[in-house]
Design a protein around this motif. Sequence first.
Motif, PDB file in Angstrom:
ATOM      1  N   ALA A  40      75.423  14.712  48.347  1.00 45.54           N
ATOM      2  CA  ALA A  40      74.079  15.275  48.102  1.00 45.54           C
ATOM      3  C   ALA A  40      73.612  16.130  49.273  1.00 45.54           C
ATOM      4  O   ALA A  40      72.869  17.091  49.083  1.00 45.54           O
ATOM      5  N   ALA A  41      74.074  15.797  50.486  1.00 42.15           N
ATOM      6  CA  ALA A  41      73.691  16.555  51.676  1.00 42.15           C
ATOM      7  C   ALA A  41      74.662  17.699  51.965  1.00 42.15           C
ATOM      8  O   ALA A  41      74.508  18.402  52.965  1.00 42.15           O
ATOM      9  N   GLY A  42      75.676  17.854  51.117  1.00 46.59           N
ATOM     10  CA  GLY A  42      76.650  18.918  51.321  1.00 46.59           C
ATOM     11  C   GLY A  42      77.749  18.578  52.305  1.00 46.59           C
ATOM     12  O   GLY A  42      78.487  19.465  52.747  1.00 46.59           O
ATOM     13  N   ALA A  43      77.861  17.310  52.658  1.00 46.90           N
ATOM     14  CA  ALA A  43      78.918  16.878  53.581  1.00 46.90           C
ATOM     15  C   ALA A  43      80.211  16.629  52.805  1.00 46.90           C
ATOM     16  O   ALA A  43      80.190  16.205  51.647  1.00 46.90           O
ATOM     17  N   ALA A  44      81.324  16.866  53.452  1.00 44.75           N
ATOM     18  CA  ALA A  44      82.632  16.616  52.851  1.00 44.75           C
ATOM     19  C   ALA A  44      82.894  15.118  52.773  1.00 44.75           C
ATOM     20  O   ALA A  44      82.482  14.352  53.659  1.00 44.75           O
ATOM     21  N   VAL A  45      83.577  14.699  51.710  1.00 40.42           N
ATOM     22  CA  VAL A  45      84.060  13.321  51.573  1.00 40.42           C
ATOM     23  C   VAL A  45      85.578  13.415  51.556  1.00 40.42           C
ATOM     24  O   VAL A  45      86.157  14.098  50.709  1.00 40.42           O
ATOM     25  N   ILE A  46      86.204  12.745  52.530  1.00 37.56           N
ATOM     26  CA  ILE A  46      87.655  12.825  52.697  1.00 37.56           C
ATOM     27  C   ILE A  46      88.247  11.422  52.611  1.00 37.56           C
ATOM     28  O   ILE A  46      87.900  10.546  53.404  1.00 37.56           O
ATOM     29  N   PHE A 177      73.122  12.052  56.441  1.00 35.68           N
ATOM     30  CA  PHE A 177      74.051  13.171  56.547  1.00 35.68           C
ATOM     31  C   PHE A 177      73.329  14.506  56.716  1.00 35.68           C
ATOM     32  O   PHE A 177      73.962  15.496  57.050  1.00 35.68           O
ATOM     33  N   ALA A 178      72.039  14.539  56.488  1.00 29.58           N
ATOM     34  CA  ALA A 178      71.273  15.793  56.632  1.00 29.58           C
ATOM     35  C   ALA A 178      71.049  16.071  58.103  1.00 29.58           C
ATOM     36  O   ALA A 178      70.947  15.177  58.931  1.00 29.58           O
TER      37      ALA A 178
END
Length: 179
Positions: A40-46, A177-178
């Motif tokens: 939702a915050a535009g962070a990558a999930v790896i 994460f924002a």
Amino acid sequence: MASALLVIDVQRGLFDTRPPPAEADAVIARINALAERARAAGAAVIFVQHEAAGTPLQHGGERWALDPRLQVRDGDRYVRKTTPDSFLRTDLQAQLQALGVDRLVVAGYASEFCVDTSVRRAAALGYPVTVAADAHTTHDKPHADAAFIRAHHNLTLADVTSFGPAIRAQAAEAIDFAR
């Protein structure tokens, strides 16, 4: 710049065991919640997956697969590794650089091996790291139960300052994460 969530070794062969890792269901639920907030915050999930030829964790095998309780989405990324270090002989650093990542959040398995090693390596590479303090786990060991091992690593990793970037441990629900 951006953040990324690294989910280390939450795989069938490590979680579908008797007994399972400590608080396995709760840890996976916290990881899923972290991943949704990250996206939702535009962070990558790896998702990082350990593999070893000729073992139950052989690449592509049923036990190598991610735990089915994980909520994986289109756009998530994957890294295959063969050591406790998620960066060693992998493309993780290249993926992070391509995404402009400057901060990592780490969760997964096992607290004292792959989580610990990957957090230290990330800090050595210049990334500030937040350990999701209640979203990593391990199995009980003869010398210490899993809860003690997790608490120990939350405290000791946060005390490592020699790399430069801060390492901190924070409850999963408090991680933002924002920017």
